[in-house]
Design an enzyme around this catalytic site. Sequence first.
Site, PDB file in Angstrom:
ATOM      1  N   THR A  55       0.826  -1.215   0.000  1.00 32.98           N
ATOM      2  CA  THR A  55       0.000   0.000   0.000  1.00 32.98           C
ATOM      3  C   THR A  55       0.863   1.270   0.000  1.00 32.98           C
ATOM      4  OG1 THR A  55      -1.466  -1.298   1.415  1.00 32.98           O
ATOM      5  CG2 THR A  55      -2.072   0.976   1.076  1.00 32.98           C
ATOM      6  N   ARG A  58       8.050  -2.505   2.485  1.00 28.19           N
ATOM      7  CA  ARG A  58       8.261  -2.592   3.931  1.00 28.19           C
ATOM      8  C   ARG A  58       8.684  -3.983   4.312  1.00 28.19           C
ATOM      9  NH1 ARG A  58       3.159   0.512   6.521  1.00 28.19           N
ATOM     10  NH2 ARG A  58       3.615   2.424   5.393  1.00 28.19           N
ATOM     11  N   HIS A 110       3.765   3.818  10.588  1.00 27.12           N
ATOM     12  CA  HIS A 110       3.393   3.617  11.983  1.00 27.12           C
ATOM     13  C   HIS A 110       3.898   2.288  12.538  1.00 27.12           C
ATOM     14  CE1 HIS A 110       0.683   2.088   9.025  1.00 27.12           C
ATOM     15  NE2 HIS A 110       0.413   1.118   9.855  1.00 27.12           N
ATOM     16  N   ASP A 133       2.042   9.744  13.928  1.00 27.94           N
ATOM     17  CA  ASP A 133       2.709   8.439  13.785  1.00 27.94           C
ATOM     18  C   ASP A 133       4.189   8.575  13.427  1.00 27.94           C
ATOM     19  OD1 ASP A 133       2.468   9.246  11.116  1.00 27.94           O
ATOM     20  OD2 ASP A 133       2.265   7.178  10.413  1.00 27.94           O
ATOM     21  N   ARG A 160      -0.044  10.459   9.887  1.00 26.23           N
ATOM     22  CA  ARG A 160      -1.296  10.125  10.574  1.00 26.23           C
ATOM     23  C   ARG A 160      -1.529  11.036  11.776  1.00 26.23           C
ATOM     24  NH1 ARG A 160      -2.199   3.620  10.866  1.00 26.23           N
ATOM     25  NH2 ARG A 160      -1.987   3.260   8.628  1.00 26.23           N
ATOM     26  N   THR A 174      -8.583   1.859  -0.535  1.00 22.26           N
ATOM     27  CA  THR A 174      -7.668   2.171   0.567  1.00 22.26           C
ATOM     28  C   THR A 174      -6.299   2.569   0.037  1.00 22.26           C
ATOM     29  OG1 THR A 174      -8.814   0.669   2.024  1.00 22.26           O
ATOM     30  CG2 THR A 174      -6.524   1.129   2.564  1.00 22.26           C
ATOM     31  N   GLU A 199      -8.980   9.060   5.417  1.00 23.36           N
ATOM     32  CA  GLU A 199      -9.157   7.628   5.597  1.00 23.36           C
ATOM     33  C   GLU A 199      -9.469   7.362   7.066  1.00 23.36           C
ATOM     34  OE1 GLU A 199      -6.815   4.806   3.073  1.00 23.36           O
ATOM     35  OE2 GLU A 199      -5.245   6.227   3.595  1.00 23.36           O
ATOM     36  N   GLU A 200     -10.175   6.254   7.293  1.00 24.14           N
ATOM     37  CA  GLU A 200     -10.506   5.881   8.670  1.00 24.14           C
ATOM     38  C   GLU A 200      -9.260   5.546   9.485  1.00 24.14           C
ATOM     39  OE1 GLU A 200      -9.673   2.589   9.443  1.00 24.14           O
ATOM     40  OE2 GLU A 200      -9.061   2.395   7.357  1.00 24.14           O
ATOM     41  N   SER A 201      -8.149   5.282   8.792  1.00 27.65           N
ATOM     42  CA  SER A 201      -6.917   4.850   9.458  1.00 27.65           C
ATOM     43  C   SER A 201      -6.098   6.050   9.941  1.00 27.65           C
ATOM     44  CB  SER A 201      -6.103   3.998   8.496  1.00 27.65           C
ATOM     45  OG  SER A 201      -5.940   4.677   7.258  1.00 27.65           O
ATOM     46  N   LYS A 241      -1.176  12.372   3.206  1.00 27.88           N
ATOM     47  CA  LYS A 241      -1.932  12.782   4.379  1.00 27.88           C
ATOM     48  C   LYS A 241      -0.967  13.503   5.317  1.00 27.88           C
ATOM     49  CE  LYS A 241      -1.604   8.071   6.075  1.00 27.88           C
ATOM     50  NZ  LYS A 241      -1.907   6.911   5.249  1.00 27.88           N
TER      51      LYS A 241
HETATM   52  C1  G1P Z   1      -3.148   0.962   6.092  1.00 27.94           C
HETATM   53  C2  G1P Z   1      -4.450   1.721   6.209  1.00 27.94           C
HETATM   54  C3  G1P Z   1      -4.656   2.576   4.987  1.00 27.94           C
HETATM   55  C4  G1P Z   1      -3.447   3.493   4.802  1.00 27.94           C
HETATM   56  C5  G1P Z   1      -2.166   2.677   4.797  1.00 27.94           C
HETATM   57  C6  G1P Z   1      -0.940   3.561   4.766  1.00 27.94           C
HETATM   58  O1  G1P Z   1      -3.178   0.124   4.968  1.00 27.94           O
HETATM   59  O2  G1P Z   1      -5.528   0.866   6.403  1.00 27.94           O
HETATM   60  O3  G1P Z   1      -5.830   3.312   5.110  1.00 27.94           O
HETATM   61  O4  G1P Z   1      -3.544   4.203   3.605  1.00 27.94           O
HETATM   62  O5  G1P Z   1      -2.090   1.862   5.959  1.00 27.94           O
HETATM   63  O6  G1P Z   1      -0.863   4.393   5.888  1.00 27.94           O
HETATM   64  P1  G1P Z   1      -3.555  -1.437   5.054  1.00 27.94           P
HETATM   65  O7  G1P Z   1      -2.596  -2.061   6.032  1.00 27.94           O
HETATM   66  O8  G1P Z   1      -4.955  -1.508   5.560  1.00 27.94           O
HETATM   67  O9  G1P Z   1      -3.399  -1.942   3.638  1.00 27.94           O
HETATM   68 ZN    ZN Z   2       2.527   7.134   8.386  1.00 27.35          ZN
END
Ligand code: G1P
Ligand code: ZN
Length: 542
Positions: free
Chosen positions: A18, A22, A113, A276, A281, A343, A362-364, A375
């Site tokens: 995403t 990592r 994070h 974060d 975040r 997402t 985003e909700e995250s 963000k």
């Molecule tokens: C998670 C969050 C998503 C965010 C991403 C990067 O991804 O859910 O909203 O954009 O981290 O910070 P996920 O682990 O769900 O794929």
């Molecule tokens: Zn981050």
Amino acid sequence: MTVHTVTTQPIAGQKPGTSGLRKKTPVFMGPHYLENFVQSIFDVVGAEGKTFVLGGDGRYFNDRAAQVILRMAAANGAARVIVGQGALLSTPAASHLIRLNKTDGGIIMSASHNPGGPHEDFGVKFNMANGGPAPEGVTEAMFQRTTSITAYKILEAHDVDLSAIGRSTLGGMVVDVVDPVSEYAALMETLFDFDAIRALFNGGFRMRMDSMCAITGPYAVEILEKRLGAASGTCVNASPLPDFGGMHPDPNPTWAKVLMDEMFGDNAPDFGAASDGDGDRNMVVGRGIYVSPSDSLAVLAANAHLAKGYKGGLKGVARSMPTSAAADRVADALGIEKFETPTGWKFFGNLLDAGRVTICGEESFGTGSDHVREKDGLWAILLWLNILAVRGETVADILKGHWARFGRNYYSRHDFEAIETVKADAMMASLRGMLKALPGTVIEGMTISAADDFAYTDPVDGSVSLKQGVRILFEDGSRIVLRLSGTGTEGATLRLYLERYVAGPEGLDHDAQEALAPVIRAAHDLAGIEGFTGRVVPNVVT
Ligand code: G1P
Ligand code: ZN
């Protein structure tokens, strides 16, 4: 200085998720691992004659990785690299520097994070010239390149001194070490009414800002304490540490528990916030009241015009699919466009570039605007402060007023971490297999109105993203979403998103988990979470 062409072989699994690649830090530190990926980036985007931004969140290996990346950039013919002092840059500050200097992109060293340290996580991601994360087509090309790489280029040279601001050269490449904070702080001053916020603090308003020993510490101290006059000591955990002081730098009620306890305790400050590892975040908390990220997005959208950078109003609002529909109600009331994207922040990039949206979330715990292409944690915190300063109300009053006007989208996310991948995959496959048959089914007294696997067609470039998460919608507006994380580094993480809408005025003041109880039970029943994974209780509830 000599350029070495080092023979290498593909290393399996260098697939960006995403937000970039990592892995566990020791994996990244393994032979050729970082080098192969960085060369793959340069092979795809081209380095010759180009200018890049470089910085990271200061986690373990950040400093060493920066030196490797600089030597490789020089060996690949880059003209110039702008580096944050000490190889530090928050993700939003990096995005800003890419745009401000009209560079060809940037490399950000971060695992966001995720915890940092010798045995925790490290990451590398590439951002494009617009300042935003590379789109899927580009990251896929990078991954493909890692599967066929045979050599990388690196300069033989001493370390560049990144401790002092100023210009030096590395081979034929210019290295500009810049203050990580100043340009970002200047941008914030153009968006927010610093005088009004300063007056708020002068009037005795108290805040706690928890940077979780990660990158936003220096930014928060400079902006909140020095420029806005918040009391000294407002910012805690404000020195970035290689292992984040052992903290899990994810600003949510579970990991920022110390802040939550303070905000719900005696003598709580007026406003609390956390950010974060890499600073994109945020979590905001009022005295005795938690603001869910989905609600925060909606409140910010409804009130952004109170800040000078947004006084002309918003062009549109975008949210990721699992984020609650609270922001949609605001967009409808404002008569502006609204978008539901998959997402990941990269899906907002085209909408922002095309001028279709101003605020995204985003909700995250991610919120941001068109000022950068990431963000931005501190941005959200400053917009809240600006709104609080102008309205002169408490966080609780603002939130309750918002629910009274728009109704309340009760919302929660349950994470089930480190599930065996095969088990999680089997559960999702079974769920996907039953979607067609679900509409009309009654469960927990609620009737399913639709069920699908979210697919998205980008309104700007027409690109299609399939299988972005299973959605189960109910006639009463409740919703269940299930998807697997794309950012974890250990097994699979199941994310279960739960939502229920109450128009009010009765029913606005419940505990979210209680209000969602039937939806939670329905989700477990439908997906067979326990049967497939053995899990009943989530690891993290937000
Ligand atoms: C998670 C969050 C998503 C965010 C991403 C990067 O991804 O859910 O909203 O954009 O981290 O910070 P996920 O682990 O769900 O794929
Ligand atoms: Zn981050």
